[in-house]
Design a protein around this motif. Sequence first.
Motif, PDB file in Angstrom:
ATOM      1  N   GLY A 110       0.807  -1.207   0.000  1.00  0.00           N
ATOM      2  CA  GLY A 110       0.000   0.000   0.000  1.00  0.00           C
ATOM      3  C   GLY A 110       0.844   1.263   0.000  1.00  0.00           C
ATOM      4  O   GLY A 110       0.520   2.241  -0.684  1.00  0.00           O
ATOM      5  N   LEU A 111       1.941   1.256   0.740  1.00  0.00           N
ATOM      6  CA  LEU A 111       2.838   2.411   0.754  1.00  0.00           C
ATOM      7  C   LEU A 111       3.507   2.606  -0.605  1.00  0.00           C
ATOM      8  O   LEU A 111       3.664   3.742  -1.073  1.00  0.00           O
ATOM      9  N   TYR A 167      -6.102  -0.820   1.257  1.00  0.00           N
ATOM     10  CA  TYR A 167      -6.713   0.427   0.805  1.00  0.00           C
ATOM     11  C   TYR A 167      -6.687   1.509   1.884  1.00  0.00           C
ATOM     12  O   TYR A 167      -6.637   2.700   1.561  1.00  0.00           O
ATOM     13  N   ASN A 168      -6.702   1.151   3.135  1.00  0.00           N
ATOM     14  CA  ASN A 168      -6.525   2.156   4.180  1.00  0.00           C
ATOM     15  C   ASN A 168      -5.089   2.648   4.228  1.00  0.00           C
ATOM     16  O   ASN A 168      -4.850   3.823   4.533  1.00  0.00           O
ATOM     17  N   THR A 169      -4.132   1.779   3.919  1.00  0.00           N
ATOM     18  CA  THR A 169      -2.739   2.220   3.843  1.00  0.00           C
ATOM     19  C   THR A 169      -2.548   3.194   2.690  1.00  0.00           C
ATOM     20  O   THR A 169      -1.896   4.236   2.838  1.00  0.00           O
ATOM     21  N   ILE A 170      -3.106   2.867   1.528  1.00  0.00           N
ATOM     22  CA  ILE A 170      -3.016   3.774   0.378  1.00  0.00           C
ATOM     23  C   ILE A 170      -3.658   5.119   0.708  1.00  0.00           C
ATOM     24  O   ILE A 170      -3.085   6.191   0.439  1.00  0.00           O
ATOM     25  N   SER A 171      -4.843   5.091   1.282  1.00  0.00           N
ATOM     26  CA  SER A 171      -5.552   6.320   1.618  1.00  0.00           C
ATOM     27  C   SER A 171      -4.775   7.146   2.634  1.00  0.00           C
ATOM     28  O   SER A 171      -4.645   8.374   2.491  1.00  0.00           O
ATOM     29  N   GLY A 172      -4.241   6.496   3.656  1.00  0.00           N
ATOM     30  CA  GLY A 172      -3.497   7.220   4.680  1.00  0.00           C
ATOM     31  C   GLY A 172      -2.231   7.854   4.149  1.00  0.00           C
ATOM     32  O   GLY A 172      -1.904   8.999   4.487  1.00  0.00           O
ATOM     33  N   ALA A 173      -1.501   7.133   3.286  1.00  0.00           N
ATOM     34  CA  ALA A 173      -0.257   7.673   2.744  1.00  0.00           C
ATOM     35  C   ALA A 173      -0.513   8.796   1.742  1.00  0.00           C
ATOM     36  O   ALA A 173       0.272   9.747   1.649  1.00  0.00           O
ATOM     37  N   ARG A 174      -1.601   8.714   0.990  1.00  0.00           N
ATOM     38  CA  ARG A 174      -1.903   9.755   0.003  1.00  0.00           C
ATOM     39  C   ARG A 174      -2.487  11.016   0.636  1.00  0.00           C
ATOM     40  O   ARG A 174      -2.406  12.094   0.048  1.00  0.00           O
ATOM     41  N   ASP A 175      -3.069  10.884   1.804  1.00  0.00           N
ATOM     42  CA  ASP A 175      -3.730  12.022   2.437  1.00  0.00           C
ATOM     43  C   ASP A 175      -2.831  12.779   3.401  1.00  0.00           C
ATOM     44  O   ASP A 175      -3.326  13.618   4.170  1.00  0.00           O
ATOM     45  N   PRO A 201       4.480   7.723   9.767  1.00  0.00           N
ATOM     46  CA  PRO A 201       3.788   8.138  10.999  1.00  0.00           C
ATOM     47  C   PRO A 201       2.472   8.863  10.740  1.00  0.00           C
ATOM     48  O   PRO A 201       1.495   8.660  11.469  1.00  0.00           O
ATOM     49  N   ALA A 202       2.432   9.715   9.713  1.00  0.00           N
ATOM     50  CA  ALA A 202       1.194  10.436   9.426  1.00  0.00           C
ATOM     51  C   ALA A 202       0.091   9.500   8.932  1.00  0.00           C
ATOM     52  O   ALA A 202      -1.094   9.771   9.131  1.00  0.00           O
ATOM     53  N   ALA A 203       0.471   8.398   8.289  1.00  0.00           N
ATOM     54  CA  ALA A 203      -0.521   7.456   7.756  1.00  0.00           C
ATOM     55  C   ALA A 203      -0.947   6.407   8.774  1.00  0.00           C
ATOM     56  O   ALA A 203      -1.926   5.683   8.533  1.00  0.00           O
ATOM     57  N   LEU A 204      -0.244   6.293   9.891  1.00  0.00           N
ATOM     58  CA  LEU A 204      -0.521   5.221  10.848  1.00  0.00           C
ATOM     59  C   LEU A 204      -1.960   5.203  11.378  1.00  0.00           C
ATOM     60  O   LEU A 204      -2.541   4.116  11.504  1.00  0.00           O
ATOM     61  N   PRO A 205      -2.584   6.340  11.716  1.00  0.00           N
ATOM     62  CA  PRO A 205      -3.970   6.255  12.199  1.00  0.00           C
ATOM     63  C   PRO A 205      -4.917   5.601  11.200  1.00  0.00           C
ATOM     64  O   PRO A 205      -5.752   4.763  11.577  1.00  0.00           O
ATOM     65  N   THR A 206      -4.784   5.940   9.925  1.00  0.00           N
ATOM     66  CA  THR A 206      -5.642   5.327   8.909  1.00  0.00           C
ATOM     67  C   THR A 206      -5.278   3.860   8.709  1.00  0.00           C
ATOM     68  O   THR A 206      -6.157   3.019   8.483  1.00  0.00           O
ATOM     69  N   ILE A 207      -3.984   3.541   8.784  1.00  0.00           N
ATOM     70  CA  ILE A 207      -3.565   2.142   8.651  1.00  0.00           C
ATOM     71  C   ILE A 207      -4.169   1.304   9.767  1.00  0.00           C
ATOM     72  O   ILE A 207      -4.651   0.179   9.543  1.00  0.00           O
ATOM     73  N   PHE A 208      -4.182   1.830  10.986  1.00  0.00           N
ATOM     74  CA  PHE A 208      -4.751   1.079  12.107  1.00  0.00           C
ATOM     75  C   PHE A 208      -6.254   0.868  11.942  1.00  0.00           C
ATOM     76  O   PHE A 208      -6.796  -0.135  12.407  1.00  0.00           O
ATOM     77  N   THR A 209      -6.916   1.804  11.296  1.00  0.00           N
ATOM     78  CA  THR A 209      -8.337   1.581  10.994  1.00  0.00           C
ATOM     79  C   THR A 209      -8.505   0.352  10.103  1.00  0.00           C
ATOM     80  O   THR A 209      -9.394  -0.485  10.327  1.00  0.00           O
ATOM     81  N   GLY A 210      -7.663   0.245   9.077  1.00  0.00           N
ATOM     82  CA  GLY A 210      -7.700  -0.936   8.224  1.00  0.00           C
ATOM     83  C   GLY A 210      -7.348  -2.206   8.967  1.00  0.00           C
ATOM     84  O   GLY A 210      -7.932  -3.272   8.714  1.00  0.00           O
TER      85      GLY A 210
END
Length: 280
Positions: A110-111, A167-175, A201-210
Motif C-alpha cells: 500500500g505504501l 486500501y486504508n494504507t493507500i488512503s493514509g499515505a496519500r492524504d 507516521p502520518a498514515a498510521l492512524p488510517t492504517i490502524f483503521t484498516g
Amino acid sequence: MSETSIAVIDQPVTRAAGPPAPEAKPGRRAARLLGSGLRRSVAIAAFLALWQIAPSVGWVDPAFLSPLSEVLATWWRLASGGDLWTDVWASLHRSLAGFAIAISIAVPLGLLIAWYRAVAGVLSPLLAIFLNTAAVALLPVFTLILGIGDTSKIAIIAYACFWPVLYNTISGARDVDPLLIKSARSLGLPPLKLFTKVIVPAALPTIFTGVRLAGAASMLVLITTEYVGAKAGLGYMIISAQFNFQIPEMYAGILTVSILGVAFNYLLVFIESKVLRWRA
C-alpha cells in the motif's frame, strides 16, 4: 530556511497563564465512570435478559433457542473439560496466521502504491478486480488448489484481511498534508527519512483503521472456512453441533466467537493507543 527560523519553529507556543482547572474529586470521577459504564452496558444487559426470558416463558421454542443460563452452563462444561480450548486454539492459529500474513504484505504494498504512481498504474486495475471478488466466493478455488487443510483456510483469511489494510494504507499515505512534506523537504530530509519519519507516521492512524477492519474480517471468514473440511475449530464446533441438534453447544460456540472477536478488537485498540501516543 535559516537556523534561527528553525529554532523559532521548534519553540513551544506559550499561552497566558490562567487559573488552573479544578480537578475532579475522586468520588465524582468514580461516579462518572460508573455512570458511563452503566450506559454502555444497558443494551447488552437488555439483550441478555431477553435471551434468558424469551425461551423460558415460551415466546420462542427452547428447542431452537436455548436459555442463556443453559448456554452458559454448557459453555462452562466444555471449557472445564478442555474440549472448547482445543477448538479455540485451532481457530486462533488460523485466524492470527492469516491476519499477520495480510498485514505483512498489504502495508508495504500500500505504501508503494501510494508513493509511486508507476506501481499504482500497473497494479490498480488488477487489484480492483480482486477487491470486488468476495473471499467466500473463492473458497472452493483455494480448497481445490491448496487442499482442505489449514493452508487453504489461512490463505483465504489472509485474502479477506488483505483488502481493508491495503486500501486504508493507500488512503493514509496519500492524504498526508502536502505542507508537512514540503516542510520536511525544505529542511533537507532525504527521501528515505522523509518516507519513514513523515509519511508512515502520518498514515498510521488510517492504517490502524484498516487493521481493525481486517481483525473483524479474520474472525468472520474463519468461521466460514471451518464449515468445510475442518476437524477442529469453532466453526467446526458450531456446524457439528447444528447437525447433531446439540443446540446449547451450538450457541456456546457462537458466544465464544463473539467474545474472541470483541477481545481481539480491544487488543488492537490498546496496541493502537500505545503506538500512537502522540495522537490526541
